[in-house]
Design an enzyme around this catalytic site. Structure first.
Site, PDB file in Angstrom:
ATOM      1  N   SER A 233     -45.975 -39.860   1.553  1.00  0.00           N
ATOM      2  CA  SER A 233     -45.340 -39.894   3.323  1.00  0.00           C
ATOM      3  C   SER A 233     -46.321 -39.655   4.225  1.00  0.00           C
ATOM      4  CB  SER A 233     -44.026 -39.297   3.023  1.00  0.00           C
ATOM      5  OG  SER A 233     -43.139 -39.939   2.327  1.00  0.00           O
ATOM      6  N   TRP A 234     -45.847 -39.194   5.515  1.00  0.00           N
ATOM      7  CA  TRP A 234     -46.611 -38.788   6.462  1.00  0.00           C
ATOM      8  C   TRP A 234     -47.975 -37.008   5.648  1.00  0.00           C
ATOM      9  CZ3 TRP A 234     -48.823 -40.732  10.651  1.00  0.00           C
ATOM     10  CH2 TRP A 234     -49.162 -39.753  11.192  1.00  0.00           C
TER      11      TRP A 234
ATOM     12  N   HIS B  58     -40.367 -43.874   4.091  1.00  0.00           N
ATOM     13  CA  HIS B  58     -41.399 -42.649   3.882  1.00  0.00           C
ATOM     14  C   HIS B  58     -41.345 -41.462   4.816  1.00  0.00           C
ATOM     15  CE1 HIS B  58     -43.056 -44.575   7.276  1.00  0.00           C
ATOM     16  NE2 HIS B  58     -43.308 -43.103   7.946  1.00  0.00           N
ATOM     17  N   CYS B  59     -42.022 -40.475   5.105  1.00  0.00           N
ATOM     18  CA  CYS B  59     -40.760 -39.077   5.794  1.00  0.00           C
ATOM     19  C   CYS B  59     -41.914 -38.696   6.212  1.00  0.00           C
ATOM     20  CB  CYS B  59     -39.884 -38.936   5.138  1.00  0.00           C
ATOM     21  SG  CYS B  59     -39.737 -38.194   3.919  1.00  0.00           S
ATOM     22  N   GLY B  60     -41.762 -36.888   6.493  1.00  0.00           N
ATOM     23  CA  GLY B  60     -42.822 -36.453   5.911  1.00  0.00           C
ATOM     24  C   GLY B  60     -43.502 -35.704   4.626  1.00  0.00           C
TER      25      GLY B  60
END
Length: 88
Positions: free
Chosen positions: A73-74, A45-47
Site C-alpha cells: 500500500s501507501w 490499497h490503503c495506508g
C-alpha cells in the site's frame, strides 16, 4: 496519493449494523465510483494494506472479482522517491 487512485472509505461497505451492504447496492456504488473503468484493473490499497481488504471483499460480493490487493500500500509506494505521487 498513488496516481489514478480512487477513494472509497472501507466503512462505506457496511450497513449501520456492521454487515456488508447487499450485493446489488455494492454493485451500484462501485459502478458509480468506477465510472466505466474496468473492474479487473482495480488494485486496492490503503495506508498499510489492512483496511483495503473490505473493499476487495465488497467488490467480490458485488460480482466484480477478481481484483487485486497491493499489500504494501501507501507505506511501500512512498518509500521509493522515484515513484510518482499525486496531490489533491
Amino acid at each position: 496519493h498513488i496516481p489514478g487512485a480512487l477513494n472509497r472509505p472501507f466503512s462505506d461497505n457496511f450497513t449501520p449494523e456492521g454487515r456488508f451492504k447487499s450485493a446489488a447496492l455494492l454493485r451500484t456504488e462501485f459502478d458509480a465510483l468506477l465510472a466505466g473503468r474496468d473492474p479487473t484493473s482495480v488494485v486496492h490499497h490503503c495506508g498499510s494494506g489492512i483496511t483495503a481488504n473490505p473493499n476487495l471483499i465488497a467488490m467480490e460480493l458485488a460480482g466484480f472479482a477478481p481484483t487485486t490487493l497491493f499489500a504494501g500500500s501507501w507505506s511501500e509506494w512512498c518509500s521509493d522517491a522515484t515513484r510518482p505521487v499525486e496531490r489533491g
